[in-house]
Scaffold this active site. Structure first.
Site, PDB file in Angstrom:
ATOM      1  N   CYS A 113       0.812  -1.222   0.000  1.00  0.00           N
ATOM      2  CA  CYS A 113       0.000   0.000   0.000  1.00  0.00           C
ATOM      3  C   CYS A 113       0.844   1.270   0.000  1.00  0.00           C
ATOM      4  O   CYS A 113       0.367   2.341  -0.345  1.00  0.00           O
ATOM      5  CB  CYS A 113      -0.932  -0.005   1.203  1.00  0.00           C
ATOM      6  SG  CYS A 113      -1.903  -1.502   1.285  1.00  0.00           S
ATOM      7  N   HIS A 254      -3.761   6.702   3.430  1.00  0.00           N
ATOM      8  CA  HIS A 254      -4.093   5.431   2.794  1.00  0.00           C
ATOM      9  C   HIS A 254      -5.493   5.012   3.229  1.00  0.00           C
ATOM     10  O   HIS A 254      -5.831   5.069   4.411  1.00  0.00           O
ATOM     11  CB  HIS A 254      -3.060   4.379   3.212  1.00  0.00           C
ATOM     12  CG  HIS A 254      -3.409   3.004   2.750  1.00  0.00           C
ATOM     13  ND1 HIS A 254      -3.832   2.743   1.478  1.00  0.00           N
ATOM     14  CD2 HIS A 254      -3.411   1.802   3.402  1.00  0.00           C
ATOM     15  CE1 HIS A 254      -4.085   1.453   1.348  1.00  0.00           C
ATOM     16  NE2 HIS A 254      -3.838   0.862   2.506  1.00  0.00           N
ATOM     17  N   ASN A 284     -10.068  -0.695   0.104  1.00  0.00           N
ATOM     18  CA  ASN A 284      -8.601  -0.575   0.113  1.00  0.00           C
ATOM     19  C   ASN A 284      -8.065  -1.041  -1.240  1.00  0.00           C
ATOM     20  O   ASN A 284      -8.137  -2.225  -1.558  1.00  0.00           O
ATOM     21  CB  ASN A 284      -8.050  -1.435   1.252  1.00  0.00           C
ATOM     22  CG  ASN A 284      -6.537  -1.349   1.373  1.00  0.00           C
ATOM     23  OD1 ASN A 284      -5.853  -0.829   0.500  1.00  0.00           O
ATOM     24  ND2 ASN A 284      -6.011  -1.885   2.469  1.00  0.00           N
TER      25      ASN A 284
END
Ligand code: UT7
Length: 332
Positions: A113, A254, A284
């Protein structure tokens, strides 16, 4: 020579996987998912839509918005943990080919990520050293290709998508990327892992039988570490650059879980208006999460030329990174 964040683009596949859809697939509820994660839907790429295809769509938009030709790009970096191929050719090479960009360096970054901000730091270094003028950085993921849709602890979280940016050379310090902190701690490797395929577990019947090709996560442990690390990271970069959190118009964390974002925002005494949220509609999307969120505020007219962005990310590895930079593209 300085490096500026010149343009942004993103792409989300059209197929929507809602919480109601997941209720039919695993033992979960819309209420549980919303309450624990803030996610109500995510996008899923079609069977014949690959990570590179999504990256190409986001990249074309970013290059066009930078007012450049594809031939102006002199480096392509793709951040992904769901590449088209494990592991040759790189997805950056595939993207370059599909964009008609040849005879330039192209490579992938694997930082989960945190990949997009890692790629940003690489682009900054290449541009500031004078080696490159216009670097295309891409965060693209077909995360659905490594998700086990019988595992309720992971399948509710992830989605597919891509974002891309052009990082260009400038002599004007006022529009340059201010600072980037990127770091890692491999001792937490087992918090987020896709065990196969790899040199430890090459493809075998055992890999298939045990589902080792799917992402595995220690969710709760990751959650706690994410809150701690993200908060410290932001405090450090703001302190080092003598900027108060109140001065940041766009905090772009994030998009893993609304509760993580809320805890970090609260610890930094950020107003809700400062915090960019896309987790509800995209879930996500790993390396695509930050550029998709930047694109979201750009396309909605919220992000204007010269405004400060604070990026903050966390992911498998474990890796983490933060960046402080003005948006140096033209306001839409
Ligand atoms: O992008 C990389 C970084 N990744 C992250 O940041 C993810 C971080 N982790 C998380 O977002 C959260 O830990 C999760 C959303 C994955 C899980 O939330 P949690 O509040 O940490 O729940 P938990 O793992 O402590 O589980 C609580 C309960 C358990 O049941 P018992 O043992 O209390 O009976 C789980 O089995 O919730 C259960 N559970 C579910 N229930 C309904 C776990 N997943 C689900 C589900 N639906 N999908």
């Amino acid at each position: 020579m300085y490096a500026k964040f010149h343009a942004i683009g993103a792409y989300a596949p059209s197929k929507v996987l809602s919480n109601a859809d997941l209720e039919k697939m695993v033992d979960t509820t819309d209420e549980w998912i919303l309450k624990r994660t803030g996610i109500s839907q995510r996008r899923i790429a079609s069977d014949d839509e690959y990570t590179s295809d999504m990256g190409v769509k986001a990249s074309s938009l970013a290059i066009k918005r930078a007012g450049l030709e594809h031939s102006d790009i002199d480096l392509v970096v793709c951040a992904t943990v769901t590449p088209d191929y494990f592991n040759m050719p790189s997805t950056a090479c595939v993207i370059s080919d599909k964009l008609g960009i040849y005879n330039v360096q192209a490579f992938d970054i694997s930082a989960a990520c945190s990949g997009f901000v890692y790629a940003l730091s690489v682009a900054k270094a290449f541009v500031e050293s004078g080696m490159k003028k216009h670097v295309l950085i891409v965060g693209a993921e077909k995360f659905s290709s490594i998700v086990d849709y019988t595992d309720r602890t992971t399948c509710i979280l992830f989605g597919d998508g891509a974002g891309a940016a052009v990082i260009s050379a400038t002599n004007d310090k006022s529009e340059s990327i201010i600072d980037i902190h990127a770091s890692a701690d491999g001792s937490y490797a087992d918090f987020l892992v896709t065990p196969a395929p790899g040199s430890i577990h090459p493809v075998s019947q055992q890999v298939i039988d045990e589902g080792l090709n799917f992402v595995q996560m220690k969710g709760n442990e990751t959650f706690k570490l994410a809150v701690r690390t993200l908060t410290k990271d932001v405090k450090d970069i703001l302190f080092k650059n003598k900027i108060d959190s109140k001065e940041i118009p766009h905090f772009i964390p994030h998009q893993a879980n609304y509760r993580i974002i809320k805890a970090v925002g609260d610890a930094l005494k950020m107003d809700e208006k400062q915090v960019v949220l896309t987790v509800e509609k995209y879930g996500n999307t790993s390396a695509a999460s930050i550029p998709m969120a930047i694109n979201d505020i750009y396309e909605s007219g919220r992000l204007k030329k010269g405004e400060l962005m604070l990026l903050d990310t966390f992911g498998g590895g474990l890796t983490w990174a933060s960046a402080l930079l003005p948006f140096a593209g033209e306001t839409l």
